[in-house]
Design a protein around this motif. Structure first.
Motif, PDB file in Angstrom:
ATOM      1  N   GLY A 118       0.819  -1.216   0.000  1.00 16.05           N
ATOM      2  CA  GLY A 118       0.000   0.000   0.000  1.00 16.05           C
ATOM      3  C   GLY A 118       0.843   1.252   0.000  1.00 16.05           C
ATOM      4  N   ASN A 119       0.156   2.391  -0.195  1.00 16.62           N
ATOM      5  CA  ASN A 119       0.827   3.703  -0.195  1.00 16.62           C
ATOM      6  C   ASN A 119       1.960   3.793  -1.219  1.00 16.62           C
ATOM      7  OD1 ASN A 119      -0.796   4.716   1.956  1.00 16.62           O
ATOM      8  ND2 ASN A 119       0.496   3.617   3.418  1.00 16.62           N
ATOM      9  N   GLY A 120       1.792   3.081  -2.347  1.00 15.45           N
ATOM     10  CA  GLY A 120       2.769   3.195  -3.436  1.00 15.45           C
ATOM     11  C   GLY A 120       4.110   2.564  -3.157  1.00 15.45           C
ATOM     12  N   LYS A 121       4.146   1.533  -2.316  1.00 11.75           N
ATOM     13  CA  LYS A 121       5.441   0.891  -2.057  1.00 11.75           C
ATOM     14  C   LYS A 121       5.275  -0.616  -1.892  1.00 11.75           C
ATOM     15  CE  LYS A 121       5.198   2.002   2.884  1.00 11.75           C
ATOM     16  NZ  LYS A 121       5.856   2.731   3.988  1.00 11.75           N
ATOM     17  N   VAL A 122       6.404  -1.337  -2.046  1.00 12.60           N
ATOM     18  CA  VAL A 122       6.440  -2.797  -1.901  1.00 12.60           C
ATOM     19  C   VAL A 122       7.508  -3.140  -0.869  1.00 12.60           C
ATOM     20  CG1 VAL A 122       5.717  -3.137  -4.301  1.00 12.60           C
ATOM     21  CG2 VAL A 122       8.172  -3.145  -3.724  1.00 12.60           C
ATOM     22  N   ILE A 123       7.453  -4.380  -0.360  1.00 14.41           N
ATOM     23  CA  ILE A 123       8.506  -4.890   0.507  1.00 14.41           C
ATOM     24  C   ILE A 123       9.145  -6.063  -0.209  1.00 14.41           C
ATOM     25  CG2 ILE A 123       6.969  -6.448   1.804  1.00 14.41           C
ATOM     26  CD1 ILE A 123       8.644  -5.752   4.312  1.00 14.41           C
ATOM     27  N   GLU A 124      10.474  -6.156  -0.134  1.00 15.21           N
ATOM     28  CA  GLU A 124      11.183  -7.207  -0.876  1.00 15.21           C
ATOM     29  C   GLU A 124      12.508  -7.558  -0.211  1.00 15.21           C
ATOM     30  OE1 GLU A 124      12.734  -6.070  -4.695  1.00 15.21           O
ATOM     31  OE2 GLU A 124      13.115  -4.001  -4.057  1.00 15.21           O
ATOM     32  N   ALA A 125      12.978  -8.748  -0.556  1.00 16.66           N
ATOM     33  CA  ALA A 125      14.369  -9.139  -0.277  1.00 16.66           C
ATOM     34  C   ALA A 125      15.065  -9.025  -1.628  1.00 16.66           C
ATOM     35  CB  ALA A 125      14.429 -10.566   0.263  1.00 16.66           C
ATOM     36  N   PRO A 126      15.815  -7.942  -1.866  1.00 19.69           N
ATOM     37  CA  PRO A 126      16.208  -7.601  -3.235  1.00 19.69           C
ATOM     38  C   PRO A 126      17.309  -8.465  -3.860  1.00 19.69           C
ATOM     39  CG  PRO A 126      16.877  -5.896  -1.689  1.00 19.69           C
ATOM     40  CD  PRO A 126      16.192  -6.956  -0.886  1.00 19.69           C
ATOM     41  N   ASN A 127      18.516  -8.305  -3.416  1.00 19.02           N
ATOM     42  CA  ASN A 127      19.661  -8.993  -4.026  1.00 19.02           C
ATOM     43  C   ASN A 127      20.736  -9.232  -2.974  1.00 19.02           C
ATOM     44  OD1 ASN A 127      19.040  -9.126  -6.978  1.00 19.02           O
ATOM     45  ND2 ASN A 127      18.964  -6.878  -6.746  1.00 19.02           N
ATOM     46  N   SER A 128      21.740  -9.996  -3.389  1.00 21.16           N
ATOM     47  CA  SER A 128      22.879 -10.250  -2.489  1.00 21.16           C
ATOM     48  C   SER A 128      23.514  -8.928  -2.061  1.00 21.16           C
ATOM     49  CB  SER A 128      23.933 -11.112  -3.184  1.00 21.16           C
ATOM     50  OG  SER A 128      23.399 -12.398  -3.460  1.00 21.16           O
ATOM     51  N   GLY A 129      23.851  -8.824  -0.804  1.00 18.54           N
ATOM     52  CA  GLY A 129      24.466  -7.615  -0.281  1.00 18.54           C
ATOM     53  C   GLY A 129      23.458  -6.584   0.211  1.00 18.54           C
ATOM     54  N   GLU A 130      22.150  -6.859   0.021  1.00 18.80           N
ATOM     55  CA  GLU A 130      21.115  -5.926   0.484  1.00 18.80           C
ATOM     56  C   GLU A 130      20.244  -6.609   1.535  1.00 18.80           C
ATOM     57  OE1 GLU A 130      19.342  -3.123  -2.424  1.00 18.80           O
ATOM     58  OE2 GLU A 130      20.176  -4.506  -3.918  1.00 18.80           O
ATOM     59  N   ASP A 131      19.461  -5.781   2.238  1.00 18.74           N
ATOM     60  CA  ASP A 131      18.577  -6.297   3.283  1.00 18.74           C
ATOM     61  C   ASP A 131      17.117  -6.166   2.857  1.00 18.74           C
ATOM     62  OD1 ASP A 131      20.848  -6.682   4.854  1.00 18.74           O
ATOM     63  OD2 ASP A 131      20.668  -4.691   5.790  1.00 18.74           O
ATOM     64  N   VAL A 132      16.243  -6.846   3.567  1.00 13.47           N
ATOM     65  CA  VAL A 132      14.798  -6.692   3.338  1.00 13.47           C
ATOM     66  C   VAL A 132      14.442  -5.229   3.546  1.00 13.47           C
ATOM     67  CG1 VAL A 132      12.504  -7.345   4.163  1.00 13.47           C
ATOM     68  CG2 VAL A 132      14.334  -9.067   4.071  1.00 13.47           C
ATOM     69  N   LYS A 133      13.693  -4.642   2.580  1.00  9.19           N
ATOM     70  CA  LYS A 133      13.440  -3.191   2.624  1.00  9.19           C
ATOM     71  C   LYS A 133      12.172  -2.841   1.858  1.00  9.19           C
ATOM     72  CE  LYS A 133      16.001  -2.058  -1.597  1.00  9.19           C
ATOM     73  NZ  LYS A 133      17.069  -1.216  -2.195  1.00  9.19           N
ATOM     74  N   TYR A 134      11.746  -1.590   2.039  1.00 11.35           N
ATOM     75  CA  TYR A 134      10.664  -1.009   1.239  1.00 11.35           C
ATOM     76  C   TYR A 134      11.274  -0.448  -0.048  1.00 11.35           C
ATOM     77  CZ  TYR A 134       7.607  -0.984   5.395  1.00 11.35           C
ATOM     78  OH  TYR A 134       6.865  -1.346   6.484  1.00 11.35           O
TER      79      TYR A 134
END
Length: 232
Positions: free
Chosen positions: A199-215
């Motif tokens: 909601g509110n124009g955003k998603v939550i994801e576990a993106p790629n190696s070296g990154e953390d779960v984020k909006y």
């Protein structure tokens, strides 16, 4: 002049005051003492100085009458005017006016509300914000993209397949223009990544190696989106 006035008074039975007024009016008129625009009938007659100052009296039986002193001036009468109080005006506090003018927020349409299962899945995913991405991990301390989705819906009571490609076949297909919180969005062709719309124009994801779960802003992933599914 006193003797003729006394005789006239005794003969006509006139009072000294009346006789004095008549004599004064006649004398004043005869000598031009009355102004041309002031009629003698007003009762306010100025006597000649020698007549006004003389002590005229009538002797009759045992009574003596004296002419009352005549005044030639009239005291002006001034009406008292009560002060008019300034009108009082009530003011309305700016804060009250602003509160009255501000419209109440519109209720969110029911179509945009997530189901209770979807809300629980969103809460589970958001509880893992900041958790590191690890390929093939399904939690609870690290995740890949589909592992995060599987974990979140499992906490809400729904089982999902393990991979993003398999998850893209579950539930109901929806348009990107009709997204509700909890819907899954799949990227690339063939499908190799999945995110959850919150909601509110955003998603939550576990993106790629070296990154953390984020909006992530929805606008950032839309160009790579190939489908969306409602699984709860």
């Amino acid at each position: 002049m006193q003797a003729p006035l006394n005789r006239a008074a005794r003969t006509a039975g006139l009072s000294l005051a009346a006789l004095g007024a008549l004599a004064g009016a006649g004398g004043a008129a005869a000598h031009g003492l009355l102004p041309s625009d002031q009629p003698a009938t007003t009762g306010e007659v100025a006597l000649p100085t020698n007549l006004a100052s003389s002590n005229l009296s009538l002797q009759g039986n045992s009574h003596q009458a004296q002419a009352p002193a005549l005044t030639t001036g009239v005291m002006p009468v001034v009406a008292a005017v009560a002060p008019v109080a300034a009108p009082q005006y009530k003011t309305v506090a700016a804060s009250t006016r602003q509160a009255a003018a501000k419209p109440a927020p519109a209720a969110k349409p029911a179509a945009d509300q997530p189901s209770s299962l979807a809300s629980s899945a969103i809460e589970a995913a958001e509880s893992k914000l900041g958790t590191p991405y690890v390929w093939g991990a399904t939690g609870p301390n690290s995740f890949d993209c589909s592992g995060l989705m599987q974990f979140a819906f499992e906490q809400a009571g729904k089982d999902l397949p393990r991979t993003a490609a398999a998850q893209s076949q579950v539930g109901e297909k929806v348009s990107m223009d009709d997204l509700k919180p909890g819907d899954l969005i799949f990227l690339y062709s063939p499908v190799s990544h999945v995110v959850m719309y919150v909601g509110n124009g955003k998603v939550i994801e576990a993106p790629n190696s070296g990154e953390d779960v984020k909006y992530t802003p929805l606008s950032k992933i839309e160009k790579n989106a190939v489908s969306a599914r409602r699984v709860a």
